[in-house]
Design a protein around this motif. Structure first.
Motif, PDB file in Angstrom:
ATOM      1  N   ASP A 119       5.222  -7.120  16.165  1.00 33.68           N
ATOM      2  CA  ASP A 119       4.881  -6.286  15.150  1.00 33.68           C
ATOM      3  C   ASP A 119       3.875  -6.707  14.295  1.00 33.68           C
ATOM      4  OD1 ASP A 119       5.352  -4.639  12.865  1.00 33.68           O
ATOM      5  OD2 ASP A 119       7.290  -4.431  13.099  1.00 33.68           O
ATOM      6  N   ILE A 120       2.940  -6.108  14.132  1.00 32.40           N
ATOM      7  CA  ILE A 120       1.686  -6.393  13.087  1.00 32.40           C
ATOM      8  C   ILE A 120       2.450  -6.806  11.510  1.00 32.40           C
ATOM      9  CG2 ILE A 120      -0.050  -5.122  14.261  1.00 32.40           C
ATOM     10  CD1 ILE A 120      -0.064  -3.117  12.092  1.00 32.40           C
ATOM     11  N   HIS A 121       3.486  -5.991  11.262  1.00 34.32           N
ATOM     12  CA  HIS A 121       4.302  -6.387   9.984  1.00 34.32           C
ATOM     13  C   HIS A 121       4.683  -7.911   9.879  1.00 34.32           C
ATOM     14  CE1 HIS A 121       3.296  -2.588   8.586  1.00 34.32           C
ATOM     15  NE2 HIS A 121       3.997  -1.912   9.686  1.00 34.32           N
ATOM     16  N   ILE A 122       4.513  -8.647  10.844  1.00 34.37           N
ATOM     17  CA  ILE A 122       4.709 -10.245  10.702  1.00 34.37           C
ATOM     18  C   ILE A 122       3.760 -10.704   9.806  1.00 34.37           C
ATOM     19  CG2 ILE A 122       4.398 -12.197  12.069  1.00 34.37           C
ATOM     20  CD1 ILE A 122       5.367 -10.780  14.580  1.00 34.37           C
ATOM     21  N   PHE A 123       2.640 -10.034   9.516  1.00 31.63           N
ATOM     22  CA  PHE A 123       1.601 -10.678   8.827  1.00 31.63           C
ATOM     23  C   PHE A 123       1.809  -9.973   7.263  1.00 31.63           C
ATOM     24  CE2 PHE A 123       0.041 -11.193  13.026  1.00 31.63           C
ATOM     25  CZ  PHE A 123       0.077 -12.619  12.944  1.00 31.63           C
ATOM     26  N   ASP A 124       2.857  -9.593   6.948  1.00 31.04           N
ATOM     27  CA  ASP A 124       2.840  -8.777   5.659  1.00 31.04           C
ATOM     28  C   ASP A 124       2.494  -9.525   4.511  1.00 31.04           C
ATOM     29  OD1 ASP A 124       3.745  -6.032   6.382  1.00 31.04           O
ATOM     30  OD2 ASP A 124       5.782  -6.352   6.284  1.00 31.04           O
ATOM     31  N   GLN A 125       2.842 -10.647   4.425  1.00 31.44           N
ATOM     32  CA  GLN A 125       2.392 -11.662   3.405  1.00 31.44           C
ATOM     33  C   GLN A 125       0.950 -11.825   3.135  1.00 31.44           C
ATOM     34  OE1 GLN A 125       4.792 -12.167   0.887  1.00 31.44           O
ATOM     35  NE2 GLN A 125       5.601 -10.883   2.219  1.00 31.44           N
ATOM     36  N   SER A 126      -0.054 -11.344   4.170  1.00 30.88           N
ATOM     37  CA  SER A 126      -1.315 -11.479   3.897  1.00 30.88           C
ATOM     38  C   SER A 126      -2.177 -10.184   3.721  1.00 30.88           C
ATOM     39  CB  SER A 126      -1.909 -12.269   5.342  1.00 30.88           C
ATOM     40  OG  SER A 126      -3.373 -12.471   5.411  1.00 30.88           O
ATOM     41  N   GLU A 127      -3.115 -10.292   3.282  1.00 31.23           N
ATOM     42  CA  GLU A 127      -4.108  -8.861   3.038  1.00 31.23           C
ATOM     43  C   GLU A 127      -4.620  -8.692   4.378  1.00 31.23           C
ATOM     44  OE1 GLU A 127      -7.997 -11.214   1.707  1.00 31.23           O
ATOM     45  OE2 GLU A 127      -6.914 -10.466   0.427  1.00 31.23           O
ATOM     46  N   MET A 128      -4.790  -9.406   5.459  1.00 34.53           N
ATOM     47  CA  MET A 128      -5.035  -8.986   6.684  1.00 34.53           C
ATOM     48  C   MET A 128      -4.089  -8.125   7.519  1.00 34.53           C
ATOM     49  SD  MET A 128      -8.015 -10.208   7.646  1.00 34.53           S
ATOM     50  CE  MET A 128      -8.072  -9.808   9.284  1.00 34.53           C
ATOM     51  N   CYS A 129      -2.833  -7.935   7.058  1.00 33.03           N
ATOM     52  CA  CYS A 129      -2.005  -6.969   7.586  1.00 33.03           C
ATOM     53  C   CYS A 129      -2.571  -5.650   7.294  1.00 33.03           C
ATOM     54  CB  CYS A 129      -0.675  -7.157   6.910  1.00 33.03           C
ATOM     55  SG  CYS A 129       0.705  -6.063   7.853  1.00 33.03           S
ATOM     56  N   GLN A 130      -3.335  -5.584   6.162  1.00 37.67           N
ATOM     57  CA  GLN A 130      -3.941  -4.182   5.885  1.00 37.67           C
ATOM     58  C   GLN A 130      -5.005  -3.756   7.042  1.00 37.67           C
ATOM     59  OE1 GLN A 130      -5.404  -3.760   2.046  1.00 37.67           O
ATOM     60  NE2 GLN A 130      -3.265  -4.429   1.049  1.00 37.67           N
ATOM     61  N   VAL A 131      -5.709  -4.939   7.313  1.00 36.77           N
ATOM     62  CA  VAL A 131      -6.757  -4.953   8.253  1.00 36.77           C
ATOM     63  C   VAL A 131      -6.103  -4.334   9.868  1.00 36.77           C
ATOM     64  CG1 VAL A 131      -8.734  -5.899   9.740  1.00 36.77           C
ATOM     65  CG2 VAL A 131      -8.380  -6.597   7.114  1.00 36.77           C
ATOM     66  N   LEU A 132      -5.066  -5.058  10.060  1.00 37.93           N
ATOM     67  CA  LEU A 132      -4.508  -4.763  11.472  1.00 37.93           C
ATOM     68  C   LEU A 132      -4.216  -3.661  11.429  1.00 37.93           C
ATOM     69  CD1 LEU A 132      -2.193  -7.971  12.133  1.00 37.93           C
ATOM     70  CD2 LEU A 132      -4.063  -7.050  13.686  1.00 37.93           C
ATOM     71  N   SER A 133      -3.484  -2.842  10.231  1.00 34.32           N
ATOM     72  CA  SER A 133      -2.902  -1.523  10.282  1.00 34.32           C
ATOM     73  C   SER A 133      -4.124  -0.682  10.484  1.00 34.32           C
ATOM     74  CB  SER A 133      -2.177  -1.292   9.048  1.00 34.32           C
ATOM     75  OG  SER A 133      -1.066  -2.090   8.661  1.00 34.32           O
ATOM     76  N   HIS A 134      -5.173  -0.861   9.794  1.00 33.05           N
ATOM     77  CA  HIS A 134      -6.544  -0.193  10.013  1.00 33.05           C
ATOM     78  C   HIS A 134      -7.070  -0.022  11.352  1.00 33.05           C
ATOM     79  CE1 HIS A 134     -10.408   1.672   8.821  1.00 33.05           C
ATOM     80  NE2 HIS A 134     -10.742   0.727   9.574  1.00 33.05           N
ATOM     81  N   VAL A 135      -6.999  -1.142  12.191  1.00 35.53           N
ATOM     82  CA  VAL A 135      -7.686  -1.373  13.419  1.00 35.53           C
ATOM     83  C   VAL A 135      -6.351  -0.657  14.339  1.00 35.53           C
ATOM     84  CG1 VAL A 135      -8.311  -2.846  15.272  1.00 35.53           C
ATOM     85  CG2 VAL A 135      -8.994  -3.382  12.937  1.00 35.53           C
TER      86      VAL A 135
END
Length: 224
Positions: A119-135
């Protein structure tokens, strides 16, 4: 907008789990060289006591069916490291003369099901999670390849840099095909990059190692 968006995000202050990975990678074509490296007099002299370790690794790389992450220069894996599970996101990578540099995030995971359905939300604590959600959007992540290897490692302190030297032996399994893994890596933990590079050059020259610019992940993709 993926690559530009990722590059722009780099300009902002990163959270603690985001960092630049810097490592040297070399091919090993003779098994007997491995023991010689770990018994090398100079390396034994600068080795941290009790840092020798062998770890069984199993990494699974994921992407969308249309390879959105790969097209944006990103790689997402979940790896079992002995008894630990770690999710990793890498991006903006370069490689030249065996020197690999890339931004990365590592996050501990406590559910082995993430090796099958991450789950990309593994990285919720990083701003890169927003990038993943976008991609990724609403696309599902699917497994691309399995990488199995045993890592033997030791930590080295030259006085100018602290790094970890490791040797990986195993195989990449992708699309019904298999490729062997036999390589040495030296990853910089702290200190001078030039000093770590000099150490790698010395070891490579002494044992006839060949600089490798292709990551395990890219080798798996080549099997496809």
């Amino acid at each position: 907008c993926g690559r530009t968006y990722v590059a722009n995000k780099q300009q902002k202050k990163r959270k603690e789990e985001d960092h630049m990975e810097i490592e040297l990678k070399y091919l090993i074509d003779k098994d007997e060289i491995i023991e010689q490296i770990f018994q090398d007099p100079y390396l034994s002299k600068i080795k941290d006591k009790n840092s020798d370790e062998e770890i069984e690794m199993h990494a699974v790389y994921f992407d969308t069916e249309d390879r959105r992450l790969y097209r944006e220069g990103m790689a997402f894996r979940v790896r079992k490291e002995g008894n630990k599970l770690v999710a990793t996101l890498k991006w903006n990578g370069t490689s030249e003369d065996g020197m690999h540099k890339r931004e990365e995030i590592n996050v501990p995971v406590d559910d082995e099901e993430k090796l099958k359905m991450p789950d990309i939300h593994i990285f919720d604590q990083s701003e890169m999670c927003q990038v993943l959600s976008h991609v990724v959007g609403k696309r599902n992540l699917i497994p691309l390849m399995d990488i199995y290897f045993k890592r033997r490692q030791m930590r080295l302190d030259t006085g100018k840099s602290i790094s970890e030297l490791s040797v990986d032996l195993g195989q990449i399994v992708c699309n019904g095909k298999v490729a062997p893994i036999s390589e040495m890596e030296i990853e910089l933990y702290s200190g001078e990059e030039e000093d770590m590079k000099a150490l790698g050059d010395d070891v490579a020259e002494k044992y006839g190692l060949i600089a490798e610019n292709t990551s395990k992940f890219k080798r798996g993709l080549d099997l496809m």
